[in-house]
Design an enzyme around this catalytic site. Sequence first.
Site, mmCIF file in Angstrom:
data_model
loop_
_atom_site.group_PDB
_atom_site.id
_atom_site.type_symbol
_atom_site.label_atom_id
_atom_site.label_comp_id
_atom_site.label_asym_id
_atom_site.label_seq_id
_atom_site.Cartn_x
_atom_site.Cartn_y
_atom_site.Cartn_z
ATOM 1 N N SER A 186 -32.512 -21.853 29.971
ATOM 2 C CA SER A 186 -32.604 -22.650 28.753
ATOM 3 C C SER A 186 -33.272 -23.969 29.086
ATOM 4 O O SER A 186 -32.920 -24.610 30.083
ATOM 5 C CB SER A 186 -31.207 -22.893 28.170
ATOM 6 N N HIS A 235 -38.455 -26.099 23.029
ATOM 7 C CA HIS A 235 -37.209 -25.466 23.466
ATOM 8 C C HIS A 235 -37.498 -24.002 23.734
ATOM 9 O O HIS A 235 -38.230 -23.353 22.984
ATOM 10 C CB HIS A 235 -36.129 -25.572 22.380
ATOM 11 N N ARG A 274 -32.236 -14.835 27.737
ATOM 12 C CA ARG A 274 -30.930 -14.524 28.304
ATOM 13 C C ARG A 274 -30.653 -13.009 28.294
ATOM 14 O O ARG A 274 -31.204 -12.262 27.479
ATOM 15 C CB ARG A 274 -29.839 -15.239 27.516
ATOM 16 N N GLY A 326 -14.024 -22.855 31.444
ATOM 17 C CA GLY A 326 -14.740 -23.419 32.583
ATOM 18 C C GLY A 326 -16.111 -23.936 32.231
ATOM 19 O O GLY A 326 -16.976 -24.069 33.108
ATOM 20 N N TYR A 349 -20.025 -29.021 30.684
ATOM 21 C CA TYR A 349 -20.539 -29.735 29.525
ATOM 22 C C TYR A 349 -21.843 -30.477 29.803
ATOM 23 O O TYR A 349 -22.701 -30.582 28.925
ATOM 24 C CB TYR A 349 -19.472 -30.694 28.988
ATOM 25 N N GLU A 350 -22.006 -31.003 31.006
ATOM 26 C CA GLU A 350 -23.238 -31.719 31.321
ATOM 27 C C GLU A 350 -24.457 -30.811 31.144
ATOM 28 O O GLU A 350 -25.485 -31.227 30.613
ATOM 29 C CB GLU A 350 -23.187 -32.251 32.756
ATOM 30 N N SER A 351 -24.342 -29.566 31.588
ATOM 31 C CA SER A 351 -25.464 -28.640 31.471
ATOM 32 C C SER A 351 -25.660 -28.170 30.034
ATOM 33 O O SER A 351 -26.789 -28.033 29.567
ATOM 34 C CB SER A 351 -25.242 -27.436 32.396
#
Length: 332
Positions: free
Chosen positions: A117, A131, A135, A284, A287-289
């Site tokens: 992504s 963007h 997947r 799990g 969040y940063e990614s």
Amino acid sequence: MDSEFMAVPITSRENLSVENPPIKCRMEIFIMRIQQSFCHALEAFEPTAKFLVDRWERPEGGGGISCVLQDGLVFEKAGVNISVVHGVLPKEAVAQMRSRGKLLTSDQLSFFATGISSVVHPKNPHVPTIHFNYRYFEVIDPSGSVQAWFGGGTDLTPYYLDEEDCRHFHLQLKQACNPFGADKYNKFKEWCDNYFVISHRGERRGVGGIFFDDLEEPTLENSFKFIQSCANAVIPSYVPIVTKNKDKPYDTPERNWQLLRRGRYVEFNLLYDRGTKFGLFTPGARYESILMSLPLLAKWEYCHSPSPGSRENDLLQVLKNPRNWLLDEECK
């Protein structure tokens, strides 16, 4: 660092290099190559800024490689992420898949998912945001039965309308789709127009591209080849647009409009995007990614509306009324 990839793969080299590897392993290898080639293509515009490479592991299973560039000369923020995760699906995710027509017999499903992504937010308002996401997903029920499919797409979000750029972008995507059926581009272009909608504002996020999900026909192998063709079209669809527009002059009002449009980008990603929601609610979650897609800077103004006849309003009209960007002779 592995010279072939941005970092060491999440799946062990031993499993990736077996004879006749399963499709999930071939997908992981492919998207890691796409990650490296796209990162290098963007870095070629930057004299000093480079991607921070962050390889992470997920206690529940798997991990990922997040590559993020910030405060570059051309790109304000660019992220190119790989994820390779497995575990047990939350019931909310199972319910969402059933709502799309998946015949899932249990609420206790193991899953494997891998994908790439990327979102690129340039500094210059005349360079669009891009963007793309490709997947592979499989679920395994308690009996061991496996269902698998592909999804993804590529779309463009300009701040100022350049019809030549829109035609170039869509033509590259159509050429990637053509070997897999005459209807592929038109079908997935319409799907994209209807997916990236900021419903509460009655406008699209951008000028579209292609988008699809649950792709497994005519065969999973054919679907994988289609994914490869689309992902390989990202660089030729976008890099020429960056080259053309990155040095154009711009003023404060144009920058202000760009920041307002980025606010709309944030609204879509946080309120409507299925991938963002799936990531945030997966046990799990990193969040940063997941939130890598958000711009470094954005803006909201109360009841902002562009002036009739302005270039800003020209863009807004296209966002409210999607267009066919390809000339008749190009659609044949």
